[in-house]
Design a protein around this motif. Structure first.
Motif, PDB file in Angstrom:
ATOM      1  N   UNK A   1     -30.253 -13.247  48.547  1.00 31.70           N
ATOM      2  CA  UNK A   1     -31.606 -12.830  48.913  1.00 31.70           C
ATOM      3  C   UNK A   1     -31.467 -11.885  50.098  1.00 31.70           C
ATOM      4  N   UNK A   2     -32.036 -10.692  49.965  1.00 32.19           N
ATOM      5  CA  UNK A   2     -31.929  -9.709  51.033  1.00 32.19           C
ATOM      6  C   UNK A   2     -33.261  -8.994  51.199  1.00 32.19           C
ATOM      7  N   UNK A   3     -33.363  -8.285  52.297  1.00 28.17           N
ATOM      8  CA  UNK A   3     -34.583  -7.517  52.571  1.00 28.17           C
ATOM      9  C   UNK A   3     -34.448  -6.143  51.920  1.00 28.17           C
ATOM     10  N   UNK A   4     -35.443  -5.768  51.165  1.00 24.05           N
ATOM     11  CA  UNK A   4     -35.459  -4.466  50.490  1.00 24.05           C
ATOM     12  C   UNK A   4     -36.371  -3.522  51.277  1.00 24.05           C
ATOM     13  N   UNK A   5     -36.662  -2.394  50.705  1.00 25.51           N
ATOM     14  CA  UNK A   5     -37.514  -1.382  51.353  1.00 25.51           C
ATOM     15  C   UNK A   5     -38.895  -1.945  51.660  1.00 25.51           C
ATOM     16  N   UNK A   6     -39.458  -1.491  52.751  1.00 19.45           N
ATOM     17  CA  UNK A   6     -40.815  -1.816  53.163  1.00 19.45           C
ATOM     18  C   UNK A   6     -41.060  -3.315  53.326  1.00 19.45           C
ATOM     19  N   UNK A   7     -40.031  -4.070  53.720  1.00 16.63           N
ATOM     20  CA  UNK A   7     -40.194  -5.485  54.015  1.00 16.63           C
ATOM     21  C   UNK A   7     -40.173  -6.407  52.815  1.00 16.63           C
ATOM     22  N   UNK A   8     -40.084  -5.870  51.618  1.00 19.37           N
ATOM     23  CA  UNK A   8     -40.029  -6.711  50.421  1.00 19.37           C
ATOM     24  C   UNK A   8     -38.687  -7.451  50.383  1.00 19.37           C
ATOM     25  N   UNK A   9     -38.647  -8.537  49.626  1.00 15.04           N
ATOM     26  CA  UNK A   9     -37.407  -9.279  49.465  1.00 15.04           C
ATOM     27  C   UNK A   9     -36.799  -8.939  48.117  1.00 15.04           C
ATOM     28  N   UNK A  10     -35.470  -9.006  48.051  1.00 14.03           N
ATOM     29  CA  UNK A  10     -34.743  -8.711  46.819  1.00 14.03           C
ATOM     30  C   UNK A  10     -33.876  -9.906  46.472  1.00 14.03           C
ATOM     31  N   UNK A  11     -33.838 -10.280  45.198  1.00 17.20           N
ATOM     32  CA  UNK A  11     -33.005 -11.375  44.721  1.00 17.20           C
ATOM     33  C   UNK A  11     -32.000 -10.831  43.709  1.00 17.20           C
ATOM     34  N   UNK A  12     -30.724 -11.022  44.013  1.00 16.73           N
ATOM     35  CA  UNK A  12     -29.658 -10.673  43.079  1.00 16.73           C
ATOM     36  C   UNK A  12     -28.918 -11.953  42.725  1.00 16.73           C
ATOM     37  N   UNK A  13     -28.576 -12.103  41.460  1.00 18.08           N
ATOM     38  CA  UNK A  13     -27.849 -13.282  41.010  1.00 18.08           C
ATOM     39  C   UNK A  13     -26.585 -12.816  40.292  1.00 18.08           C
ATOM     40  N   UNK A  14     -25.454 -13.340  40.744  1.00 15.18           N
ATOM     41  CA  UNK A  14     -24.176 -13.067  40.086  1.00 15.18           C
ATOM     42  C   UNK A  14     -23.748 -14.331  39.351  1.00 15.18           C
ATOM     43  N   UNK A  15     -23.337 -14.180  38.097  1.00 16.13           N
ATOM     44  CA  UNK A  15     -22.960 -15.354  37.306  1.00 16.13           C
ATOM     45  C   UNK A  15     -21.958 -14.960  36.231  1.00 16.13           C
ATOM     46  N   UNK A  16     -21.293 -15.964  35.704  1.00 16.24           N
ATOM     47  CA  UNK A  16     -20.309 -15.745  34.648  1.00 16.24           C
ATOM     48  C   UNK A  16     -21.020 -15.712  33.295  1.00 16.24           C
ATOM     49  N   UNK A  17     -20.882 -14.613  32.589  1.00 17.76           N
ATOM     50  CA  UNK A  17     -21.501 -14.507  31.268  1.00 17.76           C
ATOM     51  C   UNK A  17     -20.756 -15.333  30.229  1.00 17.76           C
ATOM     52  N   UNK A  18     -19.590 -15.852  30.594  1.00 19.60           N
ATOM     53  CA  UNK A  18     -18.873 -16.772  29.700  1.00 19.60           C
ATOM     54  C   UNK A  18     -19.546 -18.143  29.680  1.00 19.60           C
ATOM     55  N   UNK A  19     -20.307 -18.444  30.736  1.00 18.26           N
ATOM     56  CA  UNK A  19     -20.915 -19.762  30.881  1.00 18.26           C
ATOM     57  C   UNK A  19     -22.421 -19.726  30.660  1.00 18.26           C
ATOM     58  N   UNK A  20     -23.076 -18.703  31.183  1.00 20.19           N
ATOM     59  CA  UNK A  20     -24.537 -18.607  31.127  1.00 20.19           C
ATOM     60  C   UNK A  20     -24.977 -17.315  30.460  1.00 20.19           C
ATOM     61  N   UNK A  21     -26.144 -17.352  29.826  1.00 19.59           N
ATOM     62  CA  UNK A  21     -26.670 -16.118  29.247  1.00 19.59           C
ATOM     63  C   UNK A  21     -27.773 -15.548  30.136  1.00 19.59           C
ATOM     64  N   UNK A  22     -28.106 -14.296  29.898  1.00 22.07           N
ATOM     65  CA  UNK A  22     -29.080 -13.579  30.721  1.00 22.07           C
ATOM     66  C   UNK A  22     -30.445 -14.275  30.711  1.00 22.07           C
TER      67      UNK A  22
END
Length: 56
Positions: free
Chosen positions: A5-26
């Motif tokens: 979770x990070x701060x994006x432009x204009x104070x908005x928050x951004x959520x990025x998720x990294x995961x193994x596609x061998x285990x989980x699907x999109x």
């Protein structure tokens, strides 16, 4: 799985998720991320509410 979770432009928050596609699907990860964003939104509206009381 890593949640970033990070701060994006204009104070908005951004959520990025990294995961193994061998285990989980999109679709699964996207659903979890959506629920997490919903929870954060509810908490931002009223942070005094206990978690079991929060509803979308």
């Amino acid at each position: 799985m890593t949640w970033i979770v990070s701060r994006a432009a204009e104070g908005a928050m951004r959520l990025d998720v990294e995961y193994s596609t061998d285990i989980l699907d999109h679709a699964t990860v996207s659903s979890w991320a959506g629920r997490y964003v919903d929870l954060l939104t509810l908490l931002a509206r009223d942070s005094r509410q206990p978690l079991p009381v929060l509803r979308a």
